[in-house]
Enzyme design. Structure first.
Site, PDB file in Angstrom:
ATOM      1  CE  LYS A   1      -2.282   2.886   3.775  1.00 48.74           C
ATOM      2  NZ  LYS A   1      -1.406   3.438   4.064  1.00 48.74           N
ATOM      3  CG  ASN A   2       2.083   2.850   3.480  1.00 46.82           C
ATOM      4  OD1 ASN A   2       1.293   3.090   3.175  1.00 46.82           O
ATOM      5  ND2 ASN A   2       2.855   2.498   5.534  1.00 46.82           N
TER       6      ASN A   2
ATOM      7  CB  CYS B   1      -5.904   6.216  10.046  1.00 50.83           C
ATOM      8  SG  CYS B   1      -5.484   5.294   9.143  1.00 50.83           S
TER       9      CYS B   1
ATOM     10  NE  ARG C   1      -0.631  10.994  10.016  1.00 55.12           N
ATOM     11  CZ  ARG C   1      -0.770  10.153   8.973  1.00 55.12           C
ATOM     12  NH1 ARG C   1      -2.135   9.015   9.584  1.00 55.12           N
ATOM     13  NH2 ARG C   1       0.342   9.181   8.622  1.00 55.12           N
TER      14      ARG C   1
ATOM     15  CG  ASP D   1       2.576   1.732   9.349  1.00 58.84           C
ATOM     16  OD1 ASP D   1       2.220   2.793   9.908  1.00 58.84           O
ATOM     17  OD2 ASP D   1       2.674   1.981   8.076  1.00 58.84           O
TER      18      ASP D   1
ATOM     19  NE  ARG E   1      -7.604   4.715   4.817  1.00 50.78           N
ATOM     20  CZ  ARG E   1      -6.236   5.485   5.336  1.00 50.78           C
ATOM     21  NH1 ARG E   1      -6.589   5.404   6.424  1.00 50.78           N
ATOM     22  NH2 ARG E   1      -4.901   6.073   4.758  1.00 50.78           N
TER      23      ARG E   1
HETATM   24  N1  EPU Z   1       7.273  14.146  10.832  1.00 54.50           N
HETATM   25  C1  EPU Z   1       7.451  15.301  11.023  1.00 54.50           C
HETATM   26  N2  EPU Z   1       7.744  16.415  10.030  1.00 54.50           N
HETATM   27  C2  EPU Z   1       7.000  15.820   9.133  1.00 54.50           C
HETATM   28  C3  EPU Z   1       7.118  14.602   8.491  1.00 54.50           C
HETATM   29  C4  EPU Z   1       6.655  13.709   9.416  1.00 54.50           C
HETATM   30  O1  EPU Z   1       7.550  15.808  12.363  1.00 54.50           O
HETATM   31  O2  EPU Z   1       7.075  17.120   7.996  1.00 54.50           O
HETATM   32  C5  EPU Z   1       7.594  12.945  12.359  1.00 54.50           C
HETATM   33  C6  EPU Z   1       5.542  12.685  12.265  1.00 54.50           C
HETATM   34  O3  EPU Z   1       4.921  13.739  13.590  1.00 54.50           O
HETATM   35  C7  EPU Z   1       6.521  11.343  13.028  1.00 54.50           C
HETATM   36  C8  EPU Z   1       7.552  10.509  12.138  1.00 54.50           C
HETATM   37  O4  EPU Z   1       7.812  12.385  11.704  1.00 54.50           O
HETATM   38  O5  EPU Z   1       6.244  11.406  14.093  1.00 54.50           O
HETATM   39  C9  EPU Z   1       7.725  10.382  11.403  1.00 54.50           C
HETATM   40  O6  EPU Z   1       6.405  10.320   9.793  1.00 54.50           O
HETATM   41  P1  EPU Z   1       6.550   9.973   8.605  1.00 54.50           P
HETATM   42  O7  EPU Z   1       6.928  10.894   8.003  1.00 54.50           O
HETATM   43  O8  EPU Z   1       7.974   8.990   8.510  1.00 54.50           O
HETATM   44  O9  EPU Z   1       5.144   9.279   8.743  1.00 54.50           O
HETATM   45  P2  EPU Z   1       4.222   9.270   6.864  1.00 54.50           P
HETATM   46  O10 EPU Z   1       4.641   9.373   5.849  1.00 54.50           O
HETATM   47  O11 EPU Z   1       3.190  10.581   7.365  1.00 54.50           O
HETATM   48  C10 EPU Z   1       4.400   7.097   6.346  1.00 54.50           C
HETATM   49  C11 EPU Z   1       2.854   6.067   6.705  1.00 54.50           C
HETATM   50  C12 EPU Z   1       2.438   5.680   7.750  1.00 54.50           C
HETATM   51  C13 EPU Z   1       3.683   4.861   8.592  1.00 54.50           C
HETATM   52  C14 EPU Z   1       4.217   5.988   8.610  1.00 54.50           C
HETATM   53  C15 EPU Z   1       5.591   5.917   9.587  1.00 54.50           C
HETATM   54  C16 EPU Z   1       1.948   6.437   4.292  1.00 54.50           C
HETATM   55  C17 EPU Z   1       0.381   6.770   2.823  1.00 54.50           C
HETATM   56  N3  EPU Z   1       1.980   6.735   5.159  1.00 54.50           N
HETATM   57  O12 EPU Z   1       3.469   7.776   7.393  1.00 54.50           O
HETATM   58  O13 EPU Z   1       1.609   4.779   7.199  1.00 54.50           O
HETATM   59  O14 EPU Z   1       3.066   4.750   9.777  1.00 54.50           O
HETATM   60  O15 EPU Z   1       5.336   6.632   7.406  1.00 54.50           O
HETATM   61  O16 EPU Z   1       6.395   4.712   8.835  1.00 54.50           O
HETATM   62  O17 EPU Z   1       3.049   5.545   3.572  1.00 54.50           O
HETATM   63  C18 EPU Z   1      -0.672   3.558   7.635  1.00 54.50           C
HETATM   64  O18 EPU Z   1       0.382   2.923   6.857  1.00 54.50           O
HETATM   65  O19 EPU Z   1      -1.314   2.954   8.547  1.00 54.50           O
HETATM   66  C19 EPU Z   1       0.681   4.536   8.429  1.00 54.50           C
HETATM   67  C20 EPU Z   1      -0.064   5.333   8.834  1.00 54.50           C
END
Ligand code: EPU
Length: 432
Positions: free
Chosen positions: A22-23, A117, A122, A307, A399
């Site tokens: 998915k991701n 989610c 975030r 995750d 999803r």
């Molecule tokens: N963070 C910041 N600033 C940013 C971006 C992230 O402070 O600009 C912080 C976040 O608040 C968090 C950490 O960095 O504490 C990691 O966030 P990350 O950016 O890695 O998460 P994401 O890209 O929003 C993706 C996956 C999530 C998964 C996370 C961590 C997708 C669409 N989502 O989210 O997947 O939990 O990486 O591996 O790829 C899921 O599949 O259920 C899911 C939530």
């Protein structure tokens, strides 16, 4: 309103085929916007987040042609607009990738603030920091993120991420592939889907090196042409089925996986007494003895994935002894614990740590999914529990998990889908 009815207490036996990640899919689909030509993308999971992206791409002017349920051909040669519909983009977290892709190709993007989610704040400050370093102006107004560059192309830059972020790493990578000159992303995330996106972009003509390490180097190229690419298997979907058999007992063959990606999950399940046998692209997972406790801390890859935290906590709720689970990626990812407690789990959450006191059994109950992985965890709990559970809000689960009910039924689970009239349906029925 769709619900799952689960009659638990049956061990799982059989084989399960894992779908595309998915991701990775939710990054690669918007990345197709960078390509002038036809991208053939294979092994796409059939999940609602992917369908939303088809609609968004279609609205922007892309031609999206389904070849079979898991293969699509996308042609973004003639994009009409760089502005996404508010309603569509805000429904999905990964819509932020549309910013990097549109900005990289057209030097402009207007995309609704992302949804997805809810497990705490975030932020996307690191994405914005990257776009700015590449020469874009970024403002937030009226619920939209507006990013634009005066020049026709962004320019390469050195970008150090303050936090290891999957989203920021991939978004900056997308914005940088067509930029003038070289970009270096330091402190980059290393998840398998980061490597997958880089491989996809390279197969379309980009020059991305170092994905999978914490320094990614991108040499901008003038355009990306079409090509063919197959998405990697979903590490978390595979881990979820492994956790399911750990909780219920039984033996399953998890097919179409990359064993290396599973190491962080396999290691923790083995610590609990689950037997895992690795073959070329399958894992044989067996649980015949009682589970025992272990401690888990979520970390960016190659650490234990956040995750998988809800699914693992559910397994540990049935393990002998006391386990400690520490969530170090998200600040509020224990909302599902109250639902597990309704089923008899004994878990105390203190900030980022859950103290899980294993119980002998869970009992079925009416329970509600509050996000994707929490929903998967509740399905696992219901499969292992004595008696019947009714799981609502399953749209969250759908999803990210392709045909989860069918796959579990093929493993012998007693799970079915029921449609009940929701408030709107009742109103319509009333008017009708
Ligand atoms: N963070 C910041 N600033 C940013 C971006 C992230 O402070 O600009 C912080 C976040 O608040 C968090 C950490 O960095 O504490 C990691 O966030 P990350 O950016 O890695 O998460 P994401 O890209 O929003 C993706 C996956 C999530 C998964 C996370 C961590 C997708 C669409 N989502 O989210 O997947 O939990 O990486 O591996 O790829 C899921 O599949 O259920 C899911 C939530």
């Amino acid at each position: 309103m769709t619900k799952y009815i689960v009659r638990g207490g049956k061990p799982l036996f059989g084989e399960v085929e894992i779908s595309g990640a998915k991701n990775a899919a939710v990054a690669i689909l918007p990345a197709a916007l960078l390509v002038e030509g036809v991208c053939r993308i294979e092994n796409i999971p059939q999940i609602s987040d992917v369908h939303l992206f088809y609609t968004i791409l279609d609205e922007l002017g892309a031609s999206v042609r389904s070849i079979n349920p898991h293969t699509v051909e996308i042609d973004c040669t003639h994009i009409r607009s760089t502005r996404t519909s508010y309603e569509m983009a805000r429904r999905i977290r990964a819509s932020y990738y549309l910013i990097g892709a549109l900005l990289g190709r057209f030097a402009r993007a207007d995309v609704a603030m992302p949804g997805g989610c809810n497990f705490g704040v975030r932020p996307i400050d690191q994405h914005i920091k990257g776009f700015k370093a590449l020469g874009a102006d970024v403002t937030v107004e009226g619920g939209f993120i507006h990013a634009s560059c005066q020049e026709p192309r962004l320019h390469g830059a050195n970008i150090y991420l303050d936090v290891v972020s999957v989203g920021a790493t991939m978004n900056i990578m997308m914005a940088a592939v067509l930029a003038e000159g070289a970009t270096v992303i330091e402190n980059a995330a290393k998840e398998p889907h980061i490597v997958d996106l880089a491989n996809f972009l390279n197969s379309m003509g980009a020059n991305v090196r170092g994905a999978g390490t914490d320094t990614i180097k991108i040499q901008g190229v003038s355009c990306l042409r079409g090509g063919s690419y197959a998405i990697i298997p979903d590490q978390i979907e595979a881990g979820t089925y492994m956790a399911a058999v750990a909780a219920t007992g039984g033996q399953i063959l998890v097919k179409n996986i990359i064993p290396k990606h599973m190491d962080c999950i396999t290691a923790k399940l083995q610590e609990c007494g689950v037997e895992v046998e690795e073959r070329e692209d399958t894992l044989l997972v067996r649980r015949s003895e009682p589970l025992h406790q272990t401690n888990v801390k979520t970390m960016p890859y190659p650490g234990f994935p956040t995750d998988m935290q809800p699914q693992m906590t559910t397994v540990l709720s049935l393990a002998e002894g006391t386990s400690l689970v520490t969530e170090s990626v998200w600040n509020n990812r224990y909302r599902y614990v109250d639902e597990l407690k309704r089923m008899g789990a004994s878990i105390q959450v203190d900030d980022k740590t859950a103290v899980v006191q294993g119980v002998d059994y869970l009992t079925g109950a009416p329970i509600q999914a509050c996000d994707l992985r929490a929903g998967a965890a509740l399905v696992i709990a219901a499969l292992a529990a004595k008696g019947e559970s009714e799981i609502s809000q399953v749209q969250y689960i759908e999803r990210g998990y392709e045909r989860i009910v069918d796959k579990l039924r093929s493993l012998g689970a007693d799970i079915c889908v029921v449609e009940e009239p929701g408030e709107n349906d009742q109103l319509e029925a009333h008017i009708g």
